[in-house]
Write an enzyme that holds these catalytic residues in place. Structure first.
Site, PDB file in Angstrom:
ATOM      1  N   TYR A 178      -2.062  -1.485  11.223  1.00  0.00           N
ATOM      2  CA  TYR A 178      -2.186  -1.856   9.651  1.00  0.00           C
ATOM      3  C   TYR A 178      -1.250  -1.594   8.788  1.00  0.00           C
ATOM      4  O   TYR A 178      -0.540  -2.623   8.075  1.00  0.00           O
ATOM      5  CB  TYR A 178      -3.703  -1.397   9.197  1.00  0.00           C
TER       6      TYR A 178
ATOM      7  N   LYS B  94       2.197  -3.809   6.778  1.00  0.00           N
ATOM      8  CA  LYS B  94       2.556  -3.826   5.332  1.00  0.00           C
ATOM      9  C   LYS B  94       3.882  -3.552   4.868  1.00  0.00           C
ATOM     10  O   LYS B  94       4.668  -4.377   4.257  1.00  0.00           O
ATOM     11  CB  LYS B  94       1.802  -2.638   4.328  1.00  0.00           C
TER      12      LYS B  94
ATOM     13  N   SER C 278       0.760  -1.048   0.033  1.00  0.00           N
ATOM     14  CA  SER C 278      -0.016   0.055  -0.172  1.00  0.00           C
ATOM     15  C   SER C 278       0.805   1.486   0.142  1.00  0.00           C
ATOM     16  O   SER C 278       2.115   1.298   0.391  1.00  0.00           O
ATOM     17  CB  SER C 278      -0.933  -0.058   1.262  1.00  0.00           C
TER      18      SER C 278
HETATM   19  N1  LIG Z   1      -8.642  -1.444  -0.726  1.00  0.00           N
HETATM   20  C1  LIG Z   1      -7.617  -0.597  -0.482  1.00  0.00           C
HETATM   21  O1  LIG Z   1      -7.956   0.635  -0.376  1.00  0.00           O
HETATM   22  C2  LIG Z   1      -6.428  -1.313  -0.406  1.00  0.00           C
HETATM   23  C3  LIG Z   1      -5.399  -0.379  -0.516  1.00  0.00           C
HETATM   24  C4  LIG Z   1      -4.078  -0.794  -0.461  1.00  0.00           C
HETATM   25  C5  LIG Z   1      -3.869  -2.075  -0.096  1.00  0.00           C
HETATM   26  N2  LIG Z   1      -4.977  -2.895  -0.050  1.00  0.00           N
HETATM   27  C6  LIG Z   1      -4.660  -4.402   0.403  1.00  0.00           C
HETATM   28  O2  LIG Z   1      -5.292  -5.071  -0.747  1.00  0.00           O
HETATM   29  C7  LIG Z   1      -5.752  -6.439  -0.199  1.00  0.00           C
HETATM   30  C8  LIG Z   1      -7.017  -6.664  -0.457  1.00  0.00           C
HETATM   31  O3  LIG Z   1      -7.863  -5.534  -0.143  1.00  0.00           O
HETATM   32  P1  LIG Z   1      -9.463  -5.510  -0.326  1.00  0.00           P
HETATM   33  O4  LIG Z   1      -9.709  -4.037  -0.307  1.00  0.00           O
HETATM   34  O5  LIG Z   1      -9.704  -6.484  -1.334  1.00  0.00           O
HETATM   35  O6  LIG Z   1      -9.847  -5.812   1.072  1.00  0.00           O
HETATM   36  P2  LIG Z   1     -11.334  -7.113   1.189  1.00  0.00           P
HETATM   37  O7  LIG Z   1     -11.341  -7.160   2.866  1.00  0.00           O
HETATM   38  O8  LIG Z   1     -12.292  -6.676   0.444  1.00  0.00           O
HETATM   39  O9  LIG Z   1     -10.662  -8.378   0.924  1.00  0.00           O
HETATM   40  C9  LIG Z   1      -9.804  -9.285   1.806  1.00  0.00           C
HETATM   41  C10 LIG Z   1     -10.196 -10.710   1.472  1.00  0.00           C
HETATM   42  O10 LIG Z   1      -9.505 -11.472   2.427  1.00  0.00           O
HETATM   43  C11 LIG Z   1     -10.036 -12.191   3.352  1.00  0.00           C
HETATM   44  N3  LIG Z   1      -9.404 -12.674   4.661  1.00  0.00           N
HETATM   45  C12 LIG Z   1      -8.908 -11.884   5.453  1.00  0.00           C
HETATM   46  N4  LIG Z   1      -8.159 -12.395   6.442  1.00  0.00           N
HETATM   47  C13 LIG Z   1      -8.027 -13.704   5.880  1.00  0.00           C
HETATM   48  C14 LIG Z   1      -7.532 -14.978   6.420  1.00  0.00           C
HETATM   49  N5  LIG Z   1      -6.677 -14.899   7.502  1.00  0.00           N
HETATM   50  N6  LIG Z   1      -7.779 -15.995   5.635  1.00  0.00           N
HETATM   51  C15 LIG Z   1      -8.383 -16.138   4.375  1.00  0.00           C
HETATM   52  N7  LIG Z   1      -9.197 -14.758   3.987  1.00  0.00           N
HETATM   53  C16 LIG Z   1      -8.877 -13.718   4.762  1.00  0.00           C
HETATM   54  C17 LIG Z   1     -11.665 -11.423   3.826  1.00  0.00           C
HETATM   55  O11 LIG Z   1     -12.549 -12.180   3.979  1.00  0.00           O
HETATM   56  C18 LIG Z   1     -11.769 -10.855   2.390  1.00  0.00           C
HETATM   57  O12 LIG Z   1     -12.445 -11.680   1.523  1.00  0.00           O
HETATM   58  C19 LIG Z   1      -5.511  -6.453   1.287  1.00  0.00           C
HETATM   59  O13 LIG Z   1      -4.249  -7.046   1.601  1.00  0.00           O
HETATM   60  C20 LIG Z   1      -5.399  -4.724   1.554  1.00  0.00           C
HETATM   61  O14 LIG Z   1      -4.501  -4.621   2.702  1.00  0.00           O
HETATM   62  C21 LIG Z   1      -6.276  -2.443  -0.139  1.00  0.00           C
END
Ligand SMILES: NC(=O)c1ccc[n+]([C@@H]2O[C@H](COP(=O)([O-])OP(=O)(O)OC[C@H]3O[C@@H](n4cnc5c(N)ncnc54)[C@H](O)[C@@H]3O)[C@@H](O)[C@H]2O)c1
Length: 345
Positions: A153, A157, A128
């Site tokens: 959080y 990362k 991120s």
């Molecule tokens: N959305 C954003 O703004 C953003 C920005 C930068 C980085 N990210 C990163 O991108 C990734 C995906 O983000 P997103 O927005 O799709 O989030 P999201 O919460 O929609 O998706 C994450 C998924 O992981 C699953 N999950 C969480 N812990 C788990 C575990 N221990 N075992 C199995 N499944 C698990 C959740 O049920 C969910 O479906 C994350 O790592 C997040 O930190 C997101």
């Protein structure tokens, strides 16, 4: 001919589901593992409606090494991993730091351990722009200094990037592409999948569209006295489908050994900063729908302004985020309307 099998952790989540669509469209076989802590299994129907293929799905927690071993026993042909599974709410991570360290780091460490055992060639990691903190200047290149994380959080990362680097430098027989996302928004243009977090949204766009449709009373805009052109925070909003496409390129790069580097890091953004108010205006202009909002005090920990210099990804990956923001806002709204039509939200 079908391409290799890719394990997508967190694949029923927001960015994961869009990436599964792009992987399947590119011919990859996909196995999703998700514990459904922040997503719904119905997402698989949406993916199938778009691509005509239902991905393999295992409901399991990636922190459970026994379950993950079982998954690799069942799917011994997995050649690459994209690791989306993580807890991602900054505010919650301040309240429950151990949950965040345990979930995000144990997930990654289990995957790295199993990759070595099972001959997996590479892992794409969701990092991120939070690693840059409040950058000294914008746009931010990959060379910008990593700042001390302002939340557990964000710290997960930074630590995850270090863990991957240490493990690979210690001689692990696989590669990694670390992708630093800026602010993903929007939904698939088919409106079959989109962002639908469980509970009250912590991200701007689902909160905005839920407000526009009347589920929430008003959107709070945190702070109008920042040192920016209009006083509002500035972010680099990137269309989720553009973001998803970059993952397919990253996977191909690792599996086809297109680079000699064992670890590569890319910023994924548009290169344009948009203020939160400009984003609301873009939504209203693109959809003709008004968003009730109020100005609230600044929120602790928010970065004033950050946007990407995506040149490295543009040149090396041959990838650009090209979707105009108005199209992205229309896709987010179409998704919200679809949720209403289905009686979900
Ligand atoms: N959305 C954003 O703004 C953003 C920005 C930068 C980085 N990210 C990163 O991108 C990734 C995906 O983000 P997103 O927005 O799709 O989030 P999201 O919460 O929609 O998706 C994450 C998924 O992981 C699953 N999950 C969480 N812990 C788990 C575990 N221990 N075992 C199995 N499944 C698990 C959740 O049920 C969910 O479906 C994350 O790592 C997040 O930190 C997101």
């Amino acid at each position: 001919m079908k391409k290799e099998m890719i394990l997508v952790t967190g694949g029923t989540g927001y960015i994961g589901s869009h990436t599964v669509v792009e992987l399947q469209n590119a011919g990859y076989q996909v196995v999703i593992v998700d514990n459904l802590s922040n997503s719904n299994v119905d997402v698989l129907d949406g993916i199938e409606r778009i691509t005509g293929t239902r991905p393999e799905f295992v409901e399991a927690d990636c922190t459970d090494i026994v379950a993950m071993r079982g998954l690799f026993d069942k799917y011994p042909d997995i050649k690459g991993i994209i690791n989306f599974a993580a807890s991602k709410a900054v505010g919650e991570s301040m309240q429950k730091p151990l949950l965040y360290y345990r979930n995000n780091l144990n997930t990654l460490m289990n995957l790295l351990e199993l990759m070595g055992e099972r001959g997996v060639k590479g892992i794409v990691f969701s990092s991120s722009c939070t690693v840059y903190g409040e950058p000294d200047c914008n746009p931010v290149t990959e060379e910008a200094p990593i700042k001390k994380a302002t939340s557990p959080y964000g710290n997960t990362k930074q630590i995850s990037e270090e863990i991957i680097t240490d493990v690979i430098n210690a001689g692990a027989p696989f590669k990694s592409v670390i992708l630093r996302y800026f602010n993903p928004v929007g939904a698939h243009p088919s409106a079959e999948i989109g962002e639908l977090p469980n509970g009250v949204p912590q991200n701007l766009i689902p909160y905005l569209t839920q407000t526009a449709i009347g589920v929430r009373k008003e959107l709070s805009v945190f702070g109008n006295d920042y040192n920016t052109r209009d006083g509002y925070c500035i972010r680099d909003f990137i269309d989720v489908v553009d973001l998803a496409r970059a993952h397919v390129i990253a996977v191909e790069r690792m599996l086809e050994d297109k680079s000699d580097e064992k670890i590569e890091i890319f910023n994924l953004g548009t290169g344009n900063g948009l203020s939160v108010m400009e984003l609301i205006e873009a939504f209203e202009r693109a959809t003709g729908v008004k968003v009730p909002y109020k100005i609230a005090p600044r929120r602790a920990g928010d970065i004033e302004q950050v946007w990407a210099d995506p040149k490295y990804a543009n040149e090396v990956l041959g990838w650009t985020a090209s979707t105009p923001i108005d199209d992205t806002m229309r896709s987010a709204w179409a998704w919200q309307l679809k949720l209403r039509e289905r009686g979900i939200m």
